[in-house]
Design an enzyme around this catalytic site. Structure first.
Site, PDB file in Angstrom:
ATOM      1  N   ASP A 311     -44.989 -18.004  42.355  1.00  0.00           N
ATOM      2  CA  ASP A 311     -44.518 -17.064  40.786  1.00  0.00           C
ATOM      3  C   ASP A 311     -43.319 -17.609  40.077  1.00  0.00           C
ATOM      4  O   ASP A 311     -42.207 -17.984  41.086  1.00  0.00           O
ATOM      5  CB  ASP A 311     -45.540 -15.936  41.116  1.00  0.00           C
ATOM      6  CG  ASP A 311     -46.300 -15.546  39.567  1.00  0.00           C
ATOM      7  OD1 ASP A 311     -45.704 -16.008  38.673  1.00  0.00           O
ATOM      8  OD2 ASP A 311     -46.624 -14.898  39.443  1.00  0.00           O
ATOM      9  N   GLU A 513     -48.764  -8.520  31.805  1.00  0.00           N
ATOM     10  CA  GLU A 513     -48.437  -8.451  32.581  1.00  0.00           C
ATOM     11  C   GLU A 513     -47.443  -7.040  32.378  1.00  0.00           C
ATOM     12  O   GLU A 513     -48.506  -6.013  31.578  1.00  0.00           O
ATOM     13  CB  GLU A 513     -47.005  -8.979  32.984  1.00  0.00           C
ATOM     14  CG  GLU A 513     -47.977 -10.797  33.672  1.00  0.00           C
ATOM     15  CD  GLU A 513     -46.748 -11.848  33.612  1.00  0.00           C
ATOM     16  OE1 GLU A 513     -46.431 -10.570  34.478  1.00  0.00           O
ATOM     17  OE2 GLU A 513     -46.927 -12.503  33.516  1.00  0.00           O
TER      18      GLU A 513
END
Length: 877
Positions: A311, A513
């Protein structure tokens, strides 16, 4: 045969031999890796044997497009390029995207071996970075459909819209199984149930990848985030004790395998060729360092043959020593590293690691072999660019129809007293309230055009209000007022009218997020007040909730006749209206258990009560249809809340607020309205005796002004020339700096004014200004005052800032006529209005107090449509 015929025959034969010989020579000169007729593994090994270490490391490097040039791709043999959330070209059009990506791809093809790069995007609910692309419901809504066939069709459409822009790699689907809905990524999960996530995650991947990755209309899926990201524990996040994102998955291996691993097993069996690691930690190790889970389990036990990608800079979480972080991630089994902004640092570090033997060459070869295997399987060497003809499909009516279908099937009917729904299309009068009713950005949520998303009509689409207006009869009157006052709702004689139906749209502000982590999951007081205002003038009230997860809705539920969970439906808001008016039935079912109170979160699913007030508000799988008469769960909600059924009062005309004794104007409603008296004689001197009788508002509401905690008390008034603004700031730690150069380390107060009369704006324009006044003005003479903000300086304000015993105070005079606006105070005249207080610490701005009915997520600097109302009140009226 004559001599001439023999000569001709000989010449023909000779030419055939030469042609055959030349063809053989050409075939022998073509490297095997460029021969599409050879098996993939043979092509991989041939190409790998030709590569230098520099070329191999280049293939393992994934860079964000704003951090490199096409020439860098050629010079460093870069294997992958990506756009982060909001990483679009200018202008943001499908054509510009196609041109941008082609530039990087052509640069990759210009390298010595001509290995195509692979371009990736987070197309998590449509090609969502691209303006004009179709935005589908987020996964939480798709989970409510329970329709794998529909999800597969959506995946195929997303692939085609991506490929139109020359992109063949999607960082989706998320196959997290969220166990705590306080997580800001809850909406990215199809549900809390492993079987549902597995079924729909594989369906979405199948839609992207089709039956054959080599098909030029298919795209590579990325199964993410491996593994257990949905199991993180609240308060373990590196962002702090009020967060969960990137936290610790504190479960034993048996639980990890039972709840979180099955979607990956099924995806691998169905052809997954790319998996992304998680930011979370398990068993004391960040997932980017997990040799056991990545190499032993994923690649060994499960037989995964594709490549593992990190990521966003995830390897940097392993260690503060960059070389150690890089080497550990590669040795753990990661094959391609997303180093969005540190291309040279990563390449140099990995080169040192190989040269020193810290990372063995066998591990490099394994990583590159896996990357090349996928590129060959995708057919990138044969079709590195998409078909330009597909550009016509981006945002097409056919694709929008599928998105509309998905919206229709995703809606969950939570309550429907007295068969309030479906609504009759010929209802005489309908009131629609709430900003989310007419806002594509709020309908779509995070990961839409921008990483965090943004309020406003930020892309093409149909709002819920548009859908309602299209669904009703020609004789129906539809009135929209985002604040629910409906001053414009009157009959031919100018008399106020009421509505048979009021529709209230409540909405979360967009987030992604950790920015979306929520400790409370609470609706605001303004949301409840909005319902009450609409109920006061409507016979029946329908509440539509736009959210990325279940919220605490007990008060709102008991105030509504019908309540619908619409999730984050995307660009096709007409799909909501289709179901409200009965053109399509309610079929959605909850993909998450709905809490009665925040105290129930996280749920203990193994011991979840099914009866009484300890049970959830609504169970997993719950959902009414319009014909259902079972109100068991709704009645329990009333009982547990102590709700007493009352005969609804007849709708009444809303009355204006009165003026209290000693006041020059009404106080208004906190966060929604402010009444500014005029004409009032104000002297710009930093003293406030002349403000007597002008109503004040404090944020946060109910703040203890003696505690030293940041707060601001503000007021406004006007005379014939100026709009005056006042702010008393409580701040026991004033930090000041240059506003533009040190924006995040500075105290300031901001006044937002919208004099256009259009509070639905999605961009700054004439008539709108953000006037930002830093605390550093307290050390400056008034004629040297610093004013910043969007169009702030051009508002021509005069400012006096003084230090006080508890902080500082500002007094502002803004001309009613200047280069930005022309304001004429009239009784009842309205301006859009906001006040923000920015409180800084020694390191970061850590306090953001906002007077605005909707802007709880601090998005106003991007979208000035998030206003309460400043209402002029003529003294004596």
């Amino acid at each position: 045969m004559t001599s001439m015929r023999r000569l001709i025959h000989l010449a023909v034969c000779l030419s055939m031999v030469l042609v055959a010989f030349n063809g053989l020579a050409v075939a022998q000169d073509t490297p095997p890796y460029l021969n599409p007729d050879l098996p993939v593994e043979e092509r991989v090994e041939d190409l790998l044997a030709r590569m230098t270490l520099e070329e191999k490391i280049g293939q393992m490097t994934l860079i964000e497009k704003n951090s490199l040039t096409p020439q860098d791709v050629t010079d460093y043999f870069i294997g992958g390029v990506l756009s982060g959330g909001g990483g679009y070209p200018q202008p943001n059009t499908p054509e510009a995207w196609a041109e941008m990506v082609a530039g990087f791809q052509n640069a990759a093809l210009a390298t010595r071996l001509g290995i195509p790069m692979i371009y990736g995007v987070d197309a998590v609910h449509g090609h969502n970075n691209v303006a004009g692309a179709i935005i589908f419901p987020h996964n939480i809504g798709l989970g409510a459909t329970r329709n794998a066939e529909l999800v597969e069709r959506i995946g195929a459409i997303v692939a085609r819209e991506m490929i139109a822009t020359n992109i063949f790699w999607n960082y989706a689907p998320v196959v997290a199984v969220p166990q705590d809905i306080r997580w800001g990524r809850t909406y990215e999960g199809f549900g809390e149930n492993t079987e549902l996530v597995t079924e729909l995650g594989v369906a979405y991947m199948r839609g992207l990848q089709g039956d054959d990755l080599a098909d030029p209309t298919t795209a590579l899926a990325t199964i993410k985030h491996y593994v257990g990201d949905g199991g993180a524990v609240w308060g373990t996040s590196p962002w702090g004790p009020q967060n969960i994102d990137r936290g610790v998955t504190d479960v034993d291996e048996a639980t990890l395998r039972a709840i979180h691993l099955p979607p990956y097993i099924a995806a691998i069996e169905a052809g997954a060729m790319c998996i992304m690691t998680s930011f979370t930690t398990w068993d004391g190790l960040n997932m980017h360092a997990q040799h056991y889970l990545v190499t032993d389990v994923l690649k060994g036990e499960l037989g995964f043959q594709g490549f593992v990608v990190s990521d966003w800079a995830g390897h940097e979480l392993i260690s503060s020593d960059y070389d150690e972080a890089v080497a550990t991630a590669i040795n753990a089994g990661l094959d391609m590293i997303m180093v969005p902004q540190n291309m040279h640092g990563f390449i140099d570090s990995l080169t040192r690691a190989v040269d020193s033997g810290v990372v063995p060459m066998e591990r490099i070869d394994d990583a590159v072999r896996r990357i090349l295997r996928v590129k060959f399987a995708m057919g990138l060497f044969e079709h590195p660019l998409g078909d330009p003809a597909l550009l016509a499909e981006v945002g097409s009516e056919a694709h929008a129809a599928v998105a509309r279908e998905a919206v229709q099937q995703s809606l969950v009917l939570l309550k429907n007293d007295d068969a309030t729904l479906p609504l009759a299309a010929d209802t005489p009068t309908i009131f629609v309230a709430g900003e989310g009713a007419d806002d594509i950005g709020l309908q779509s949520g995070g990961w839409t055009i921008e990483w965090q998303g943004r309020a406003g009509n930020i892309t093409e689409g149909t709002t819920l209000l548009d859908g309602i207006k299209s669904a009703v009869s020609a004789d129906t009157q539809v009135f929209f007022d985002r604040l629910g006052r409906f001053r414009n709702a009157s009959d031919a004689g100018g008399n106020p009218i009421n509505a048979e139906v009021g529709i209230v749209v409540l909405s979360e502000q967009p987030y992604a997020e950790w920015e979306g982590d929520s400790a409370t999951l609470a609706l605001s007081n303004a949301d409840i007040q909005l319902i009450d205002r609409v109920r006061a003038r409507s016979e029946r009230v329908v509440v539509i909730l736009l959210s990325g997860r279940p919220l605490i809705i007990t008060d709102a539920l008991n105030r509504a006749d019908a309540f619908v969970a619409a999730w984050l439906p995307g660009t096709e808001g007409n799909g909501v209206a289709d179901v409200l008016f009965g053109d399509v039935p309610f079929i959605g079912r909850l993909s998450y258990t709905w809490p009665r109170s925040i105290d129930q979160i996280p749920f203990d699913f193994a011991n979840l009560p099914t009866e009484g007030c300890d049970a959830p508000l609504f169970p997993y799988g719950y959902g009414l249809d319009a014909e259902s008469t079972d109100a068991t769960w709704v009645e329990l909600a009333k009982s547990c809340a102590g709700y007493v059924e009352e005969e609804p009062a007849a709708p009444v005309e809303a009355q204006p607020a009165g003026v209290a004794s000693g006041m020059l104007a009404p106080v208004g409603e906190a966060g929604a309205t402010y009444y500014a008296p005029f004409p009032v004689a104000i002297t710009l001197d930093g003293r406030f005796e002349d403000w007597a009788g002008v109503p004040t508002v404090t944020i946060p509401a109910g703040a203890d002004l003696t505690s030293g905690q940041p707060a601001v008390t503000f007021a406004a008034a006007a005379d014939a020339e100026y709009l005056y603004l006042r702010g008393d700031i409580i701040d026991n730690n004033i930090i000041s700096g240059q506003h533009e150069a040190d924006y995040w380390n500075e105290d300031s107060v901001e006044f937002y004014i919208n004099a256009t009369g259009d509070t639905g704006l999605s961009s700054y324009t004439d008539g709108v200004a953000q006037i930002t006044i830093p605390a550093l003005n307290a050390d400056l003479p008034p004629d040297q005052a610093i004013i910043a903000g969007v169009r702030g300086p051009s508002a021509e304000a005069r400012v006096v800032t003084v230090l006080t015993d508890t902080g500082y105070a500002v007094e502002v005079a803004v001309p009613l006529i200047n280069a930005v606006w022309a304001i004429e105070p009239v009784d009842g005249g309205i301006l859009g209005f906001q006040v923000h207080l920015n409180g800084a610490s020694s390191a970061n701005r850590d306090t953001k107090l906002i007077w605005s009915i909707y802007d709880t997520a601090d998005q106003s600097y991007l979208n000035p449509s998030l206003f309460g109302e400043l209402i002029f009140h003529q003294v004596g009226q």
